[in-house]
Scaffold this motif. Sequence first.
Motif, PDB file in Angstrom:
ATOM      1  N   GLY A 126      -5.717 -71.448 -41.056  1.00 57.53           N
ATOM      2  CA  GLY A 126      -5.342 -70.030 -41.045  1.00 57.53           C
ATOM      3  C   GLY A 126      -4.011 -69.863 -41.733  1.00 57.53           C
ATOM      4  N   GLY A 127      -3.826 -68.707 -42.328  1.00 54.33           N
ATOM      5  CA  GLY A 127      -2.640 -68.474 -43.150  1.00 54.33           C
ATOM      6  C   GLY A 127      -1.346 -68.448 -42.360  1.00 54.33           C
ATOM      7  N   CYS A 128      -0.259 -68.348 -43.113  1.00 54.57           N
ATOM      8  CA  CYS A 128       1.083 -68.240 -42.556  1.00 54.57           C
ATOM      9  C   CYS A 128       1.609 -66.839 -42.880  1.00 54.57           C
ATOM     10  N   TYR A 134     -13.002 -67.303 -34.741  1.00 58.17           N
ATOM     11  CA  TYR A 134     -14.203 -66.474 -34.838  1.00 58.17           C
ATOM     12  C   TYR A 134     -14.608 -66.276 -36.296  1.00 58.17           C
ATOM     13  N   LYS A 135     -13.612 -66.067 -37.168  1.00 57.79           N
ATOM     14  CA  LYS A 135     -13.905 -65.836 -38.589  1.00 57.79           C
ATOM     15  C   LYS A 135     -14.579 -67.064 -39.201  1.00 57.79           C
ATOM     16  N   ASN A 136     -13.984 -68.228 -38.945  1.00 57.99           N
ATOM     17  CA  ASN A 136     -14.520 -69.446 -39.550  1.00 57.99           C
ATOM     18  C   ASN A 136     -15.897 -69.790 -38.981  1.00 57.99           C
ATOM     19  N   GLY A 191      -6.555 -71.369 -36.600  1.00 61.81           N
ATOM     20  CA  GLY A 191      -5.125 -71.479 -36.345  1.00 61.81           C
ATOM     21  C   GLY A 191      -4.385 -70.450 -37.181  1.00 61.81           C
ATOM     22  N   LYS A 192      -3.134 -70.299 -36.947  1.00 63.18           N
ATOM     23  CA  LYS A 192      -2.322 -69.375 -37.745  1.00 63.18           C
ATOM     24  C   LYS A 192      -0.854 -69.692 -37.487  1.00 63.18           C
ATOM     25  N   ALA A 193      -0.001 -69.399 -38.454  1.00 63.28           N
ATOM     26  CA  ALA A 193       1.435 -69.582 -38.265  1.00 63.28           C
ATOM     27  C   ALA A 193       2.145 -68.267 -38.547  1.00 63.28           C
ATOM     28  N   ALA A 208      -2.050 -71.610 -45.239  1.00 64.74           N
ATOM     29  CA  ALA A 208      -2.408 -70.896 -46.480  1.00 64.74           C
ATOM     30  C   ALA A 208      -1.624 -69.578 -46.489  1.00 64.74           C
ATOM     31  N   GLU A 209      -1.975 -68.672 -47.403  1.00 62.53           N
ATOM     32  CA  GLU A 209      -1.267 -67.397 -47.525  1.00 62.53           C
ATOM     33  C   GLU A 209      -1.677 -66.403 -46.434  1.00 62.53           C
ATOM     34  N   ASP A 210      -0.753 -65.570 -46.029  1.00 66.56           N
ATOM     35  CA  ASP A 210      -1.061 -64.352 -45.269  1.00 66.56           C
ATOM     36  C   ASP A 210       0.015 -63.327 -45.657  1.00 66.56           C
TER      37      ASP A 210
HETATM   38  O1  AKG Z   1      -7.351 -66.127 -46.851  1.00 69.80           O
HETATM   39  C1  AKG Z   1      -6.306 -66.552 -46.385  1.00 69.80           C
HETATM   40  O2  AKG Z   1      -5.196 -66.099 -46.676  1.00 69.80           O
HETATM   41  C2  AKG Z   1      -6.319 -67.704 -45.461  1.00 69.80           C
HETATM   42  C3  AKG Z   1      -7.164 -67.456 -44.284  1.00 69.80           C
HETATM   43  C4  AKG Z   1      -6.509 -66.504 -43.377  1.00 69.80           C
HETATM   44  O3  AKG Z   1      -5.434 -66.721 -42.906  1.00 69.80           O
HETATM   45  C5  AKG Z   1      -7.212 -65.283 -43.046  1.00 69.80           C
HETATM   46  O4  AKG Z   1      -8.385 -65.134 -43.413  1.00 69.80           O
HETATM   47  O5  AKG Z   1      -6.612 -64.432 -42.374  1.00 69.80           O
END
Ligand code: AKG
Length: 339
Positions: free
Chosen positions: A33-35, A59-61, A71-73, A105-107
């Motif tokens: 999950g993104g940061c 849930y998304k994955n 996960g997420k940061a 990853a990106e958020d």
């Molecule tokens: O797509 C992304 O930025 C990474 C996955 C993610 O964090 C998201 O889907 O919210």
Amino acid sequence: MNGHEDVVFVQDTDTGLRAIIAVHDTTLGPALGGCRVWPYEKPADALTDALRLSRGMTYKNSLAGLDLGGGKAVIIADPRKDKTPALMEAFGRHVERLSGTYITAEDVGVSPDDMETVARHTDHVRGTSATGLGDPSPYTALGVFEGIKASAKHVFGSSDLDGKTVSVQGLGHVGYDVARQLHAAGARLIVSDIHAPAVLKAIETFGATAVDPGEAHMVDADIFVPCALGAGLNARTVPHIQAKIVAGAANNQLETPADGIALRKRGILYAPDYAINAGGVISIALATPEGGDNLVRQKTFAIGDTLTTIFERAAKEETTPEQVADTMAEERLAKAKAA
Ligand SMILES: O=C(O)CCC(=O)C(=O)O
Ligand SMILES: NC(=O)C1=CN([C@@H]2O[C@H](COP(=O)(O)OP(=O)(O)OC[C@H]3O[C@@H](n4cnc5c(N)ncnc54)[C@H](O)[C@@H]3O)[C@@H](O)[C@H]2O)C=CC1
């Protein structure tokens, strides 16, 4: 804590980094999950966001059929003022300490360049050109556009968006690209963002009309597309929504489950956020350093079909689309746990 496996509080005095890394569930694989970089008013707000966002990723994955956990940061900082390469490097070192349990990853507030910086200190990073297709945002936007069309087909009987009025809230990496596709499809755009230059660009490029971000939900539109932060669908906003459809990229759009029920009672179709915005994580999961754009696009286009299944099942079972999406995601998790 919603059944989280691990929540790590990170502090780095040299760079001023303050972050939370939340690993919700690794049943299906490492927690991806993104940061997010955001100037949370209180550390408690950052914790709530990290816990909700990481659960959403599980849930998304799961729903997207990916072999990844959730996960997420979150980094407590202003992305326009405090985000330095040193800060992102320190974050990378802390991701590395988790030995791959969490993949970043990106958020919101984070660019592909930031992830390249993070990658100097850890391999547990995606959304870079070395790991695949680079920025996931265009794929997220593609999936959201497909999801909007599927929602329009369900409600209006046609996926044709020509002449439809659409309110897009948030014109960042994803929202701006969704607006571009809507404009190309002939939709009339009403746009809003707290960052004025993004709004001006959309006015100039798409002939959009601007509204105050706080009014984006209440304008006279056919479709409301939230692409900013979460909890925008709540007891204060839902009663004022004019649109027949809410379908956007923002994570955690519903403040509480009651807000989804309120939308249904008002006859407004809600496309569950983690179903419609999965294009980015699909690109991250399925791309390889050699490419994979075709497969990623194919799976991202399928988001429209997944939503149609969800909408039809919700209508048949007389429940909300998010309840159906949760059930579908939980069924896969339960099967994996039992295996
Ligand atoms: O797509 C992304 O930025 C990474 C996955 C993610 O964090 C998201 O889907 O919210
Ligand atoms: N980037 C991606 O691939 C994915 C993003 N998402 C979600 O989509 C949403 C947008 O993400 P990105 O475009 O990547 O972020 P971004 O940081 O590029 O853009 C967010 C935009 O929202 C604006 N904004 C913030 N608060 C606002 C408010 N109250 N009203 C109006 N605008 C506001 C910001 O000024 C910025 O322009 C987030 O909720 C994110 O978690 C979900 C899946 C994947």
